[in-house]
Design a protein around this motif. Sequence first.
Motif, PDB file in Angstrom:
ATOM      1  N   PRO A 154      -6.102   1.905   6.642  1.00 60.36           N
ATOM      2  CA  PRO A 154      -7.637   0.333   6.291  1.00 60.36           C
ATOM      3  C   PRO A 154      -7.092  -0.418   5.971  1.00 60.36           C
ATOM      4  CG  PRO A 154      -7.532   2.890   5.457  1.00 60.36           C
ATOM      5  CD  PRO A 154      -6.301   3.195   5.925  1.00 60.36           C
ATOM      6  N   SER A 155      -5.673  -0.540   5.386  1.00 61.12           N
ATOM      7  CA  SER A 155      -4.741  -1.762   5.175  1.00 61.12           C
ATOM      8  C   SER A 155      -5.318  -2.673   6.125  1.00 61.12           C
ATOM      9  CB  SER A 155      -4.316  -1.922   4.153  1.00 61.12           C
ATOM     10  OG  SER A 155      -3.313  -1.016   5.019  1.00 61.12           O
ATOM     11  N   ASN A 156      -4.454  -2.272   6.940  1.00 62.62           N
ATOM     12  CA  ASN A 156      -4.228  -3.787   8.003  1.00 62.62           C
ATOM     13  C   ASN A 156      -4.451  -3.309   9.320  1.00 62.62           C
ATOM     14  OD1 ASN A 156      -1.780  -3.132   8.311  1.00 62.62           O
ATOM     15  ND2 ASN A 156      -0.813  -4.412   7.406  1.00 62.62           N
ATOM     16  N   GLY A 157      -4.217  -1.696  10.003  1.00 59.98           N
ATOM     17  CA  GLY A 157      -4.009  -1.308  11.409  1.00 59.98           C
ATOM     18  C   GLY A 157      -2.994  -1.846  11.789  1.00 59.98           C
ATOM     19  N   ASN A 158      -1.794  -2.993  11.293  1.00 56.93           N
ATOM     20  CA  ASN A 158      -0.618  -2.893  12.285  1.00 56.93           C
ATOM     21  C   ASN A 158       0.892  -1.930  12.286  1.00 56.93           C
ATOM     22  OD1 ASN A 158      -1.728  -5.938  12.781  1.00 56.93           O
ATOM     23  ND2 ASN A 158      -0.791  -6.280  10.191  1.00 56.93           N
ATOM     24  N   ASN A 159       1.987  -2.561  12.468  1.00 56.42           N
ATOM     25  CA  ASN A 159       2.610  -1.931  13.306  1.00 56.42           C
ATOM     26  C   ASN A 159       3.654  -1.765  11.711  1.00 56.42           C
ATOM     27  OD1 ASN A 159       2.404  -1.156  15.867  1.00 56.42           O
ATOM     28  ND2 ASN A 159       3.068  -3.002  16.505  1.00 56.42           N
ATOM     29  N   PHE A 160       4.069  -0.411  11.846  1.00 57.82           N
ATOM     30  CA  PHE A 160       5.219  -0.235  10.523  1.00 57.82           C
ATOM     31  C   PHE A 160       6.481  -0.168  10.986  1.00 57.82           C
ATOM     32  CE2 PHE A 160       2.168  -0.429   6.699  1.00 57.82           C
ATOM     33  CZ  PHE A 160       0.839  -0.650   7.133  1.00 57.82           C
ATOM     34  N   PHE A 161       7.337  -0.152   9.974  1.00 63.05           N
ATOM     35  CA  PHE A 161       8.293  -0.094  10.863  1.00 63.05           C
ATOM     36  C   PHE A 161       9.767   0.458   9.668  1.00 63.05           C
ATOM     37  CE2 PHE A 161       9.072  -4.609  10.596  1.00 63.05           C
ATOM     38  CZ  PHE A 161      10.437  -4.185   9.642  1.00 63.05           C
ATOM     39  N   VAL A 162      10.690   1.106  10.105  1.00 61.87           N
ATOM     40  CA  VAL A 162      11.856   1.278   8.633  1.00 61.87           C
ATOM     41  C   VAL A 162      12.795   0.775   9.176  1.00 61.87           C
ATOM     42  CG1 VAL A 162      12.623   3.341   7.862  1.00 61.87           C
ATOM     43  CG2 VAL A 162      10.980   3.476   8.595  1.00 61.87           C
ATOM     44  N   ARG A 163      13.976   0.627   8.161  1.00 60.88           N
ATOM     45  CA  ARG A 163      15.076  -0.298   8.461  1.00 60.88           C
ATOM     46  C   ARG A 163      15.934  -0.180   7.305  1.00 60.88           C
ATOM     47  NH1 ARG A 163      15.448  -4.559   5.619  1.00 60.88           N
ATOM     48  NH2 ARG A 163      13.530  -6.107   5.225  1.00 60.88           N
TER      49      ARG A 163
ATOM     50  N   ILE B 290       9.679   5.710  -3.491  1.00 57.23           N
ATOM     51  CA  ILE B 290       8.339   4.788  -4.317  1.00 57.23           C
ATOM     52  C   ILE B 290       7.576   4.090  -3.466  1.00 57.23           C
ATOM     53  CG2 ILE B 290       7.311   2.543  -5.877  1.00 57.23           C
ATOM     54  CD1 ILE B 290      10.307   2.857  -7.297  1.00 57.23           C
ATOM     55  N   VAL B 291       5.791   4.277  -3.147  1.00 56.00           N
ATOM     56  CA  VAL B 291       5.052   3.406  -2.500  1.00 56.00           C
ATOM     57  C   VAL B 291       4.627   2.465  -3.204  1.00 56.00           C
ATOM     58  CG1 VAL B 291       3.010   3.991  -0.747  1.00 56.00           C
ATOM     59  CG2 VAL B 291       5.060   5.933  -1.257  1.00 56.00           C
ATOM     60  N   ASP B 292       4.557   1.745  -3.211  1.00 56.76           N
ATOM     61  CA  ASP B 292       3.686   0.134  -3.688  1.00 56.76           C
ATOM     62  C   ASP B 292       2.217   1.151  -3.278  1.00 56.76           C
ATOM     63  OD1 ASP B 292       1.054  -2.178  -3.441  1.00 56.76           O
ATOM     64  OD2 ASP B 292       3.297  -3.673  -2.832  1.00 56.76           O
ATOM     65  N   PRO B 293       1.906   0.573  -4.669  1.00 57.71           N
ATOM     66  CA  PRO B 293       0.742   1.630  -5.306  1.00 57.71           C
ATOM     67  C   PRO B 293      -0.226   0.688  -3.807  1.00 57.71           C
ATOM     68  CG  PRO B 293       1.299  -0.080  -7.332  1.00 57.71           C
ATOM     69  CD  PRO B 293       2.378   0.030  -5.790  1.00 57.71           C
ATOM     70  N   THR B 294      -0.689  -0.333  -3.788  1.00 57.83           N
ATOM     71  CA  THR B 294      -1.372  -1.034  -2.919  1.00 57.83           C
ATOM     72  C   THR B 294      -1.941   0.273  -0.780  1.00 57.83           C
ATOM     73  OG1 THR B 294      -1.127  -2.607  -3.064  1.00 57.83           O
ATOM     74  CG2 THR B 294      -2.322  -2.454  -1.076  1.00 57.83           C
ATOM     75  N   TYR B 295      -1.056   0.663  -0.872  1.00 57.02           N
ATOM     76  CA  TYR B 295      -0.429   2.125  -0.049  1.00 57.02           C
ATOM     77  C   TYR B 295      -0.239   3.031   0.142  1.00 57.02           C
ATOM     78  CZ  TYR B 295       0.081  -3.076   3.150  1.00 57.02           C
ATOM     79  OH  TYR B 295      -0.007  -3.140   3.507  1.00 57.02           O
ATOM     80  N   ARG B 296      -0.864   3.597  -1.444  1.00 55.65           N
ATOM     81  CA  ARG B 296      -0.373   5.078  -1.852  1.00 55.65           C
ATOM     82  C   ARG B 296      -2.000   5.458  -1.192  1.00 55.65           C
ATOM     83  NH1 ARG B 296       1.834   4.371  -7.773  1.00 55.65           N
ATOM     84  NH2 ARG B 296       3.969   4.017  -6.967  1.00 55.65           N
ATOM     85  N   GLN B 297      -1.392   6.942  -0.916  1.00 54.17           N
ATOM     86  CA  GLN B 297      -2.737   7.974  -0.569  1.00 54.17           C
ATOM     87  C   GLN B 297      -2.785   7.825   1.052  1.00 54.17           C
ATOM     88  OE1 GLN B 297      -3.604  10.331  -2.236  1.00 54.17           O
ATOM     89  NE2 GLN B 297      -2.133   9.688  -3.800  1.00 54.17           N
ATOM     90  N   LEU B 298      -1.793   7.006   1.864  1.00 51.92           N
ATOM     91  CA  LEU B 298      -2.134   6.634   3.441  1.00 51.92           C
ATOM     92  C   LEU B 298      -1.211   7.142   3.867  1.00 51.92           C
ATOM     93  CD1 LEU B 298      -3.310   2.873   2.998  1.00 51.92           C
ATOM     94  CD2 LEU B 298      -4.468   4.602   3.233  1.00 51.92           C
ATOM     95  N   GLY B 299      -0.240   8.086   3.576  1.00 48.50           N
ATOM     96  CA  GLY B 299       0.849   9.149   4.871  1.00 48.50           C
ATOM     97  C   GLY B 299       2.034   7.662   5.036  1.00 48.50           C
TER      98      GLY B 299
END
Length: 149
Positions: free
Chosen positions: A10-19, A87-96
């Motif tokens: 819901p926050s932005n619908g963008n791609n995410f990547f791990v590095r 740790i997950v940034d609090p803004t992005y918690r509960q989103l998987g």
Amino acid sequence: MSFLFKTSFPSNGNNFFVRTLTFWEFKKVTKEWTGREGWNSGAHEYVPFYSICPNGHKGLFTNNNQLIASLSAVRYAKDFSFLGIFIVDPTYRQLGIGEILAKTVLTELNDCALLGVNGVKQQVGNYQRKYGFMPYHNNFRFSGIVKSQ
């Protein structure tokens, strides 16, 4: 190694990547992020912890390179790795977000026979349910002010 995920959060619908985190990104996580969580990571412990396994500290980033989650998986031997600083940034918690990062890191450790994780008490059930970790040992940290007489 970098992994790309297409998501529709819901926050932005963008791609995410791990590095892999750079040394400076890892320092920020261990100094700023852990402090916001109320953890005491030590004044300079990030230096040897990063140095022992520079490729073991991962971050999940938005497509504009904003770090939103961290997880360290330090491999001390071929068959022994220890995870922490999840740790997950609090803004992005509960989103998987955390689960995406954890599953990516755990995939990299498929050949590791023994995995340990250092987790806060509130997450023990999640680590057990989602990833199969079993509680083994509890430790407690205390802090206070010593007053001289």
